[in-house]
Motif scaffolding. Structure first.
Motif, PDB file in Angstrom:
ATOM      1  N   LEU A   1      71.002   8.412  18.510  1.00 41.09           N
ATOM      2  CA  LEU A   1      71.470   9.222  19.631  1.00 41.09           C
ATOM      3  C   LEU A   1      70.879  10.619  19.560  1.00 41.09           C
ATOM      4  O   LEU A   1      70.497  11.204  20.572  1.00 41.09           O
ATOM      5  N   ALA A   2      70.784  11.154  18.340  1.00 39.74           N
ATOM      6  CA  ALA A   2      70.191  12.479  18.144  1.00 39.74           C
ATOM      7  C   ALA A   2      69.539  12.530  16.771  1.00 39.74           C
ATOM      8  O   ALA A   2      70.068  11.972  15.811  1.00 39.74           O
ATOM      9  N   VAL A   3      68.389  13.165  16.684  1.00 35.37           N
ATOM     10  CA  VAL A   3      67.715  13.422  15.410  1.00 35.37           C
ATOM     11  C   VAL A   3      67.740  14.933  15.191  1.00 35.37           C
ATOM     12  O   VAL A   3      67.188  15.687  15.987  1.00 35.37           O
ATOM     13  N   ILE A   4      68.432  15.347  14.151  1.00 30.31           N
ATOM     14  CA  ILE A   4      68.580  16.781  13.879  1.00 30.31           C
ATOM     15  C   ILE A   4      67.654  17.154  12.732  1.00 30.31           C
ATOM     16  O   ILE A   4      67.918  16.825  11.573  1.00 30.31           O
ATOM     17  N   ASN A   5      66.566  17.783  13.070  1.00 29.21           N
ATOM     18  CA  ASN A   5      65.565  18.182  12.083  1.00 29.21           C
ATOM     19  C   ASN A   5      64.838  19.382  12.655  1.00 29.21           C
ATOM     20  O   ASN A   5      64.279  19.312  13.753  1.00 29.21           O
ATOM     21  N   PRO A   6      64.850  20.516  11.939  1.00 31.50           N
ATOM     22  CA  PRO A   6      64.241  21.723  12.502  1.00 31.50           C
ATOM     23  C   PRO A   6      62.738  21.588  12.753  1.00 31.50           C
ATOM     24  O   PRO A   6      62.173  22.377  13.506  1.00 31.50           O
ATOM     25  N   LYS A   7      62.111  20.589  12.139  1.00 36.14           N
ATOM     26  CA  LYS A   7      60.672  20.400  12.362  1.00 36.14           C
ATOM     27  C   LYS A   7      60.382  19.680  13.685  1.00 36.14           C
ATOM     28  O   LYS A   7      59.246  19.679  14.151  1.00 36.14           O
ATOM     29  N   VAL A   8      61.389  19.023  14.237  1.00 31.14           N
ATOM     30  CA  VAL A   8      61.168  18.307  15.502  1.00 31.14           C
ATOM     31  C   VAL A   8      62.060  18.827  16.624  1.00 31.14           C
ATOM     32  O   VAL A   8      62.039  18.296  17.727  1.00 31.14           O
ATOM     33  N   SER A   9      62.865  19.860  16.328  1.00 38.15           N
ATOM     34  CA  SER A   9      63.743  20.427  17.359  1.00 38.15           C
ATOM     35  C   SER A   9      62.977  21.488  18.142  1.00 38.15           C
ATOM     36  O   SER A   9      62.600  22.523  17.583  1.00 38.15           O
ATOM     37  N   PRO A  10      62.720  21.242  19.429  1.00 33.29           N
ATOM     38  CA  PRO A  10      61.918  22.189  20.217  1.00 33.29           C
ATOM     39  C   PRO A  10      62.546  23.580  20.253  1.00 33.29           C
ATOM     40  O   PRO A  10      63.740  23.741  20.525  1.00 33.29           O
ATOM     41  N   GLY A  11      61.748  24.576  19.918  1.00 32.79           N
ATOM     42  CA  GLY A  11      62.197  25.954  20.070  1.00 32.79           C
ATOM     43  C   GLY A  11      63.030  26.494  18.928  1.00 32.79           C
ATOM     44  O   GLY A  11      63.378  27.682  18.938  1.00 32.79           O
ATOM     45  N   TYR A  12      63.383  25.660  17.913  1.00 32.63           N
ATOM     46  CA  TYR A  12      64.178  26.213  16.825  1.00 32.63           C
ATOM     47  C   TYR A  12      63.299  27.165  16.014  1.00 32.63           C
ATOM     48  O   TYR A  12      62.181  26.797  15.629  1.00 32.63           O
ATOM     49  N   PRO A  13      63.770  28.365  15.719  1.00 31.89           N
ATOM     50  CA  PRO A  13      62.872  29.408  15.192  1.00 31.89           C
ATOM     51  C   PRO A  13      62.485  29.282  13.718  1.00 31.89           C
ATOM     52  O   PRO A  13      61.602  29.994  13.263  1.00 31.89           O
ATOM     53  N   TYR A  14      63.148  28.398  12.955  1.00 32.49           N
ATOM     54  CA  TYR A  14      62.846  28.317  11.530  1.00 32.49           C
ATOM     55  C   TYR A  14      62.814  26.844  11.120  1.00 32.49           C
ATOM     56  O   TYR A  14      63.811  26.129  11.264  1.00 32.49           O
ATOM     57  N   SER A  15      61.704  26.395  10.573  1.00 38.36           N
ATOM     58  CA  SER A  15      61.509  24.960  10.341  1.00 38.36           C
ATOM     59  C   SER A  15      61.795  24.511   8.918  1.00 38.36           C
ATOM     60  O   SER A  15      61.708  23.321   8.624  1.00 38.36           O
ATOM     61  N   MET A  16      62.133  25.429   7.995  1.00 48.40           N
ATOM     62  CA  MET A  16      62.196  25.072   6.578  1.00 48.40           C
ATOM     63  C   MET A  16      63.610  25.075   5.996  1.00 48.40           C
ATOM     64  O   MET A  16      63.801  25.284   4.799  1.00 48.40           O
ATOM     65  N   LEU A  17      64.609  24.840   6.827  1.00 44.25           N
ATOM     66  CA  LEU A  17      65.962  24.686   6.294  1.00 44.25           C
ATOM     67  C   LEU A  17      65.999  23.519   5.311  1.00 44.25           C
ATOM     68  O   LEU A  17      65.390  22.475   5.545  1.00 44.25           O
ATOM     69  N   ALA A  18      66.709  23.691   4.207  1.00 41.71           N
ATOM     70  CA  ALA A  18      66.948  22.563   3.306  1.00 41.71           C
ATOM     71  C   ALA A  18      67.968  21.634   3.954  1.00 41.71           C
ATOM     72  O   ALA A  18      68.597  21.972   4.968  1.00 41.71           O
TER      73      ALA A  18
END
Length: 403
Positions: free
Chosen positions: A13-30
């Motif tokens: 239903l949803a994939v929560i990953n900062p590397k694939v979330s459009p516009g999220y400002p920081y991609s390296m959250l653990a």
């Protein structure tokens, strides 16, 4: 989390990953940071009145998980870890307070190093070789006596883990020497008797000692499970993608990865990984230490430490400052310490200034030095706390005869 997603995302239903979330400002959250941001959004959507109280309390776990996952301490990670450490120093979380006590930590002086080298290893030890439920129960408990008992148990399990790790590393290093003589650019090592809970730690040690990428795998019932560690310029996940037909599953990021494969495919896997690693030059395999600047030991005082403290938290992408001090003298009292004598306790002098220091896993280095002649030291200054006393000491990363 901060690991690289595969080419095909789950049908969810949803994939929560900062590397694939459009516009999220920081991609390296653990991974723990992703969970925290999800909780933050969920509580906001539910208009939960205790949202801020809950999120504030969780910052300690976010800091612990982010540092122990070796995620970069820049951007949003840096802000989350800094806030979590401030809370940890207040000693509010009973389980972590008990774990600090068995680790010999003063709660008010906890820093990112405390998380990565004292709290994290003890908390993880249960899941590595015993029962991960021990750590969960410690974190959930609000009973002081139960927390103290669980912390003591985790401390004992961690000591057991260290013994297992030492044995695996010794065996892996013996095999690594053979593979390096054979010309391997990447060390792919496996054994039927190795404990799967320590292969990641062993891979880190082998990579560090041999200065080349390392994969360490435990084999059981025809299945090999392993961990890999690397450094620039070798990208592990890209390398594993070239071996995807040999692997049951794999994942990770540039410098750390895990994989599972049939033991029948191990030789082919080693050969393929070395084909990929053939791009590494001899220069790429030379050990390196990044030094920030040259300094005298006389400059290492409380004023300097106060200035350096403003740069914390230290970790991946924001390492502790590293200095080089020239023409130091090794004084009587310099000796090997630790179980097996693999570490060095140093007493050094430069001009009128004398310091104590510790050099982890460098006892062999001392054998190559003429102690009557000056040496150059590469070090980071730090605090040594023992029985309530706090003294400045040098953490020596390398040393060589002065030219």
């Amino acid at each position: 989390d901060h690991h690289l997603p595969g080419p095909v995302l789950p049908d969810a239903l949803a994939v929560i990953n900062p590397k694939v979330s459009p516009g999220y400002p920081y991609s390296m959250l653990a991974g723990v940071g992703v969970a925290y941001k999800f909780a933050q959004a969920l509580l906001e959507a539910l208009a939960e009145p205790r949202r801020d109280e809950f999120l504030d309390a969780m910052l300690e776990l976010v800091a612990l998980g982010t540092v122990c996952d070796v995620a970069p301490l820049d951007g949003e990670n840096r802000a989350l870890v800094a806030a979590g450490i401030r809370r940890l120093r207040q000693g509010r979380w009973m389980g972590l307070r008990s774990l600090s006590a068995v680790g010999g930590l003063q709660t008010e002086s906890i820093d990112s190093g405390s998380l990565g080298f004292v709290l994290g290893p003890r908390l993880n030890a249960g899941g590595r070789i015993h029962d991960a439920g021990l750590g969960v129960r410690l974190l959930l408990s609000k009973d002081r006596e139960e927390c103290e008992a669980l912390a003591a148990q985790l401390n004992a399990v961690n000591q057991q883990r260290q013994g297992i790790e030492k044995e695996v590393v010794a065996q892996a290093m013996a095999e690594a020497e053979t593979r390096m003589r054979a010309g391997d650019r990447i060390l792919v090592l496996w054994n039927q008797g190795w404990h799967p809970g320590v292969v990641g730690l062993a891979a880190s040690r082998v990579q560090e000692k041999c200065s080349r990428p390392a994969v360490v795998l435990a084999v059981e019932n025809g299945l090999a499970r392993g961990s890999a560690r690397s450094r620039r310029p070798f990208h592990l996940v890209k390398a594993l993608e070239h071996c995807s037909d040999l692997l049951d599953k794999f994942g990770g990021h540039e410098f750390a990865a895990g994989m599972t494969l049939s033991s029948a495919s191990l030789e082919a896997f080693r050969a393929r990984m070395n084909e990929v690693a053939s791009v590494l030059s001899e220069d790429d395999l030379v050990p390196e230490i990044d030094v920030d600047c040259e300094a005298s030991l006389q400059e290492m005082d409380r004023g300097m430490m106060d200035q350096l403290a403003r740069l914390q938290p230290f970790g991946q992408k924001n390492p502790r400052p590293v200095f080089v001090a020239r023409s130091c003298r090794l004084l009587p009292g310099t000796r090997s310490v630790g179980s097996g004598g693999e570490h060095l306790k140093l007493v050094v002098r430069q001009g009128p200034v004398e310091f104590s220091g510790i050099a982890f896993r460098q006892a062999e280095t001392l054998l190559s030095l003429d102690r009557e002649k000056p040496v150059d030291l590469v070090f980071s200054p730090g605090w040594n706390e023992y029985q309530g006393n706090r003294t400045l000491q040098l953490e020596v990363k390398d040393m060589a005869q002065a030219v």
